[in-house]
Design an enzyme around this catalytic site. Structure first.
Site, PDB file in Angstrom:
ATOM      1  N   ASP A   1       4.121  15.908   2.220  1.00 47.43           N
ATOM      2  CA  ASP A   1       4.607  14.560   1.992  1.00 47.43           C
ATOM      3  C   ASP A   1       3.698  13.783   1.044  1.00 47.43           C
ATOM      4  OD1 ASP A   1       6.292  12.273   2.558  1.00 47.43           O
ATOM      5  OD2 ASP A   1       4.670  11.508   3.800  1.00 47.43           O
TER       6      ASP A   1
ATOM      7  N   CYS B   1      -7.831  14.833   4.905  1.00 44.93           N
ATOM      8  CA  CYS B   1      -6.657  15.204   4.112  1.00 44.93           C
ATOM      9  C   CYS B   1      -7.046  15.511   2.667  1.00 44.93           C
ATOM     10  CB  CYS B   1      -5.639  14.070   4.136  1.00 44.93           C
ATOM     11  SG  CYS B   1      -4.130  14.452   3.207  1.00 44.93           S
TER      12      CYS B   1
ATOM     13  N   TYR C   1       0.804  -1.217   0.000  1.00 39.35           N
ATOM     14  CA  TYR C   1       0.000   0.000   0.000  1.00 39.35           C
ATOM     15  C   TYR C   1       0.840   1.271   0.000  1.00 39.35           C
ATOM     16  CZ  TYR C   1       0.995  -0.647   4.998  1.00 39.35           C
ATOM     17  OH  TYR C   1       1.618  -0.859   6.200  1.00 39.35           O
ATOM     18  N   CYS C   2       2.154   1.148  -0.111  1.00 39.91           N
ATOM     19  CA  CYS C   2       3.024   2.325   0.031  1.00 39.91           C
ATOM     20  C   CYS C   2       2.735   3.360  -1.056  1.00 39.91           C
ATOM     21  CB  CYS C   2       4.494   1.924  -0.023  1.00 39.91           C
ATOM     22  SG  CYS C   2       5.599   3.318   0.285  1.00 39.91           S
TER      23      CYS C   2
ATOM     24  N   CYS D   1     -20.136  19.340   3.336  1.00 36.53           N
ATOM     25  CA  CYS D   1     -19.193  19.356   4.453  1.00 36.53           C
ATOM     26  C   CYS D   1     -19.418  20.560   5.358  1.00 36.53           C
ATOM     27  CB  CYS D   1     -17.754  19.358   3.934  1.00 36.53           C
ATOM     28  SG  CYS D   1     -17.259  17.850   3.085  1.00 36.53           S
TER      29      CYS D   1
END
Length: 432
Positions: free
Chosen positions: A285, A339, A31-32, A326
């Site tokens: 990242d 995220c 899953y990286c 939202c």
């Protein structure tokens, strides 16, 4: 953990995740999200941070810090592949650059499989904080976390954990919530808890293939919510004093301080930059790509890059691009839309920008909100949040007693409005 800074305040510190070997890793976790970043570089790239880039980075890191300690997160790929000699040079430069009275806080985020006695001694000697990846027991961990020869790695992580603890180093445990772990929430949680973990972070895996489809290793949104619910219900009743679960702590920060401490639970983001091995600086990242390259530590100051118009706009988009659904959601204060990397589905009204994990967030925070609010009240009253465990134990005892006394034709004590015989008696439903 410190609360997040006020929303939209200009960053006074350039927080960074630095990758001394880029995306290179000795494992091949299915899953990286970072292994394919090799596509950004030439085929003959060495993937080693040079000494001049290292010095430029550390110089900019301390110049971009408003106060000590200067936190450096050594990440990857697998940061231990850089070798101890690299970090000896890094720490020597840190000592050289630090003003009088200033300190550095170095952290390794490692898979642990290279962490032998020499590394453990090195980590203890230099007071390096460690985040150790462990996806529960052997079955769930080895399902997706194997080395490049397809071999299991769980036993090697446990050996690393034992080595660290033998030297007084207690790592944070990072556990991904993927298709394998999500199916066994209590098994995973209890395993990690029973290893003696004091801090656990559960990280949802949401990966997509080249066509944009979510991969089979990713967690299902509903399963993600149910995973957190099962663990929260056990933790809030029995384990608050034993260990910290970071996502639950974030919820407590929201109810006690008004906001979380992590970018994922903050209204805006963009204050944590990623520095690649060649000195390139990226917005995040999870956004290491050509479109989000901000500059380089060779030519730019980190504090200028984090405050640049492009990066400020990137961070504010987390709030400003929220769908109407939202903005009206009763749990928005907790998830803040999640995220941005996962905001790729559409709402029922076909409005773009909904988080893939939305259903999970709604399930979990809708379930846990009452107890999180109560814990926040306890904190604000100067009491320990763990006091809720006694309150819940008393509530559960009263609830169990009400089920014991209920007749078949009485209203079900669960509050459904149906008769007991047609509700929990028939289904074996909640009696806690």
């Amino acid at each position: 953990m410190e609360p997040a800074p006020p929303e939209d305040a200009r960053a006074t510190t350039a927080v960074t995740i630095v990758k001394p070997v880029g995306p290179i890793c000795n494992l091949d976790c299915e899953y990286c999200y970072y292994l394919d970043k090799t596509e950004l570089f030439d085929h003959d790239e060495r993937y080693r941070m040079s000494d001049d880039v290292l010095r430029a980075y550390l110089t900019s890191a301390i110049a971009g810090s408003s106060a000590p300690p200067v936190h450096v997160v050594w990440h990857g790929g697998e940061p231990l592949l850089a070798g101890r000699a690299f970090y000896e040079r890094a720490f020597a430069i840190q000592a050289e650059l630090a003003p009088t009275g200033w300190t550095w806080l170095n952290s390794f985020q490692t898979n642990g499989t290279l962490l032998d006695d020499n590394w453990a001694d090195f980590i203890a000697t230099h007071h390096i904080a460690v985040g150790l990846s462990l996806d529960g027991g052997p079955v769930t961990h080895d399902a997706l976390r194997h080395d490049r020869r397809g071999r299991a790695t769980h036993h090697r992580v446990l050996e690393a954990l034992a080595r660290l603890r033998a030297r007084g180093v207690e790592p944070d445990i990072l556990c991904t919530v993927n298709a394998a772990t999500a199916a066994k929430p209590l098994e995973v949680y209890r395993y990690l808890r029973d290893t003696g973990a004091s801090w656990i972070q559960f990280i949802p895996v949401v990966a997509r293939d080249s066509d944009g489809a979510v991969t089979p290793q990713s967690v299902d949104p509903a399963a993600f919510g149910d995973f957190l619910i099962a663990i929260f219900d056990e933790w809030v009743r029995h384990d608050i004093n034993r260990l910290v679960v970071q996502g639950f702590l974030e919820g407590l920060f929201v109810t006690s301080h008004g906001h979380g401490s992590l970018c994922v639970s903050a209204e805006t983001c963009g204050t944590v930059l990623a520095v690649e091995h060649d000195g390139s600086v990226y917005a995040c990242d999870h956004f290491v790509d050509a479109d989000h390259r901000l500059g380089s530590v060779r030519t730019d100051e980190l504090i200028d890059l984090v405050g640049s118009p492009a990066q400020v706009a990137f961070g504010r988009a987390k709030r400003d691009a929220l769908p109407t659904t939202c903005q009206r959601c009763p749990v928005l204060q907790f998830c803040r839309g999640g995220c941005p990397k996962d905001r790729f589905i559409v709402t029922e009204d076909t409005e773009p920008g909904l988080n893939y994990l939305c259903e999970g967030y709604r399930r979990f925070f809708g379930h846990a909100r009452e107890n999180l609010v109560r814990m926040g009240e306890l904190v604000l009253a100067g009491a320990r949040p763990s006091s809720i465990m006694g309150e819940l134990a008393a509530d559960d005892a009263r609830r169990a007693r009400s089920f014991q006394l209920a007749g078949r034709n009485d209203p079900c004590p669960c509050g459904s409005g149906r008769k007991y015989k047609h509700c929990c008696l028939a289904t074996g439903g909640p009696r806690r």
